[in-house]
Design a protein around this motif. Structure first.
Motif, PDB file in Angstrom:
ATOM      1  N   THR A 210      45.942  29.586  39.251  1.00  0.00           N
ATOM      2  CA  THR A 210      44.823  29.736  38.321  1.00  0.00           C
ATOM      3  C   THR A 210      44.779  28.628  37.286  1.00  0.00           C
ATOM      4  OG1 THR A 210      46.102  31.115  36.800  1.00  0.00           O
ATOM      5  CG2 THR A 210      44.865  32.252  38.521  1.00  0.00           C
TER       6      THR A 210
ATOM      7  N   GLY B 120      40.725  33.914  37.978  1.00  0.00           N
ATOM      8  CA  GLY B 120      41.880  34.797  38.032  1.00  0.00           C
ATOM      9  C   GLY B 120      41.546  36.147  38.645  1.00  0.00           C
TER      10      GLY B 120
ATOM     11  N   ARG C 217      42.877  37.774  42.453  1.00  0.00           N
ATOM     12  CA  ARG C 217      43.510  39.092  42.603  1.00  0.00           C
ATOM     13  C   ARG C 217      42.649  40.068  43.391  1.00  0.00           C
ATOM     14  NH1 ARG C 217      45.384  36.269  38.747  1.00  0.00           N
ATOM     15  NH2 ARG C 217      47.466  36.560  37.847  1.00  0.00           N
TER      16      ARG C 217
ATOM     17  N   LEU D 190      45.934  39.235  34.143  1.00  0.00           N
ATOM     18  CA  LEU D 190      45.924  37.838  34.563  1.00  0.00           C
ATOM     19  C   LEU D 190      47.096  37.049  33.996  1.00  0.00           C
ATOM     20  CD1 LEU D 190      42.115  36.968  34.218  1.00  0.00           C
ATOM     21  CD2 LEU D 190      43.339  37.922  36.171  1.00  0.00           C
TER      22      LEU D 190
END
Length: 453
Positions: A302, A389, A393, A445
């Motif tokens: 990220t 981010g 995920r 994050l």
């Protein structure tokens, strides 16, 4: 003290024995690291290896037998354990070859991050402290006022900095002391931003400094099961990592604690080498402080590669924690009071490109499969970085609140946003939408910004 046994390195301290498996042993299934509390060891039995045969050291009370290859010094290890049981072992573990950095901490006079009134720095070489410096200084012009809450936290009063050198001079001496080192801090984003904000206010020169964060590394160590702590605050993690008791919010003491954390976690991870290599091995990208912006310490997947990648909202040139105003477009341009300084519209603007969700992400993650929308201001992070981010995920980004929305993340704003009002309408109609505070998203994050105090 460090010893080598068969396929294992062992650090002996006054609190525990730390076993680090060799890379080959770890690949063959042996636990990479194990800790044995010294208080659990009752006695030591040694059978020294010969020139052609293996020996061992057996630790009573814990049922552990450590193999020693021919010509390895089992007896020396046994003596070290016995000395530790008598309370004669050093508090610190063995050095970490190549682990060189300078740990830094700052204290501020008020809620403007640039109001630095104390700087502490501790140099580490091979994971061991070699030198330290402390600077009391007058905050930059315009930021000299000391707030009562800050005084209550660090105890520094205006009289304490009367006659002290200006912040810009102290910062210049700090950078000279660092001599090109990586800057380590516990929540490096705060300390680096404070230095940069103060120098911008004071008109000082801002060098390019590489950043590493003991807070990020501690959270990673918890996720990996390497440490077990109730929280990741500096005193908590430092105590777990064997730091001596210290006066929290004294800049040099806090810097030293951050350095001890990084050095101890490096040993626990079985790392040998530079601090850059340590963080890269844990899949972090180091941050950067320069005159243009702050690049935070982030997970490598990220992390932005330049100030331009951060976008508006991550450039701290016009942002501080001081009270300020924001303009609410729906209020006819009237200014509304806010807890932060003026935030450019770009910091809350919606990016053009929506990243695709990572379908290979952890399906148990809180964002996986969710339809996520952001509203408000997430300073110092721009929405593009947060979107990246979330997508990494497994979350799907929505620009607006719709009947597909499952999570609305609420950034700071002076009034209730139209997206939040729309979400509340849909919730009243039975739609399941979770309203997350910004802090929860930042925690997911691993960007969560700890309070500076």
């Amino acid at each position: 003290m460090s010893f080598h046994a068969h396929a294992t390195r062992i650090d002996v301290t006054n609190k525990e024995l730390i076993f680090q498996a060799s890379l080959l042993s770890a690949c063959l299934g042996k636990a990479k690291q194990e800790q044995v509390a010294l208080s659990d060891v009752t006695d030591v039995t040694v059978c020294a290896p010969t020139a052609a045969g293996f020996g061992y050291v057996e630790l009573g009370g814990v049922g552990k037998r450590i193999a020693f290859a021919p010509n390895q010094d089992a007896a020396a290890f046994a003596r070290a354990v016995e000395a530790a049981l008598r309370g004669e072992a050093p508090a610190e573990a063995a050095s970490v070859s190549g682990l060189n950095f300078t740990a830094v901490d700052v204290e501020t006079a008020n809620d403007d991050w640039g109001s630095v009134c104390q700087i502490g720095a501790v140099r580490f070489r091979d994971g061991q402290e070699t030198e330290s410096r402390t600077w009391l200084c007058t905050p930059p012009p315009g930021l000299e006022k000391f707030a009562d809450i800050n005084i209550s936290i660090h105890g520094i009063k205006p009289a304490d900095v009367e006659g002290a050198q200006p912040f810009a001079e102290a910062a210049a001496e700090l950078f000279e002391f660092m001599d090109g080192d990586v800057l380590v801090a516990h929540n490096a984003q705060f300390d680096s931003t404070a230095l940069r904000q103060g120098l911008l206010k004071a008109g000082g020169s801002i060098p390019e400094i590489t950043l590493a964060c003991s807070l990020a590394l501690a959270r990673d160590a918890s996720s990996a099961g390497v440490i077990d702590v109730v929280n990741h605050k500096l005193p908590t993690v430092a105590a777990f990592c064997g730091a001596d008791d210290f006066q929290h919010h004294e800049a040099t003491a806090d810097a030293r604690a951050a350095g001890v954390i990084v050095a101890d976690l490096a040993r626990r991870f079985g790392h040998v080498g530079s601090v850059d290599e340590l963080f890269r091995s844990r899949e972090f990208s180091l941050g950067k402080l320069d005159k243009e912006a702050i690049l935070p310490v982030l997970r490598a997947h990220t992390a932005p590669t330049s100030a331009a990648d951060l976008g508006a909202g991550t450039d701290f040139r016009d942002k501080t924690r001081k009270s300020g105003t924001k303009t609410d477009a729906k209020a006819g341009g009237k200014e509304k009071k806010s807890g932060r300084g003026p935030a450019p519209w770009q910091s809350v603007a919606t990016p053009d490109t929506i990243p695709d969700p990572n379908l290979d992400a952890d399906p148990e993650g809180a964002l996986f499969g969710q339809n996520v929308t952001l509203t408000g201001d997430f300073e110092p992070f721009d929405k593009g970085l947060l979107w990246k981010g979330i997508a990494e995920r497994g979350g799907k980004i929505g620009k607006n609140v719709t009947k597909k929305t499952t999570i609305l993340v609420l950034g700071e704003w002076a009034t209730k946003t139209s997206k939040e009002k729309r979400a509340e309408e849909l919730i009243e109609k039975g739609q399941d939408i979770a309203l997350w505070p910004a802090s929860k998203l930042l925690e997911e994050l691993q960007l969560n910004e700890q309070p500076p105090f």
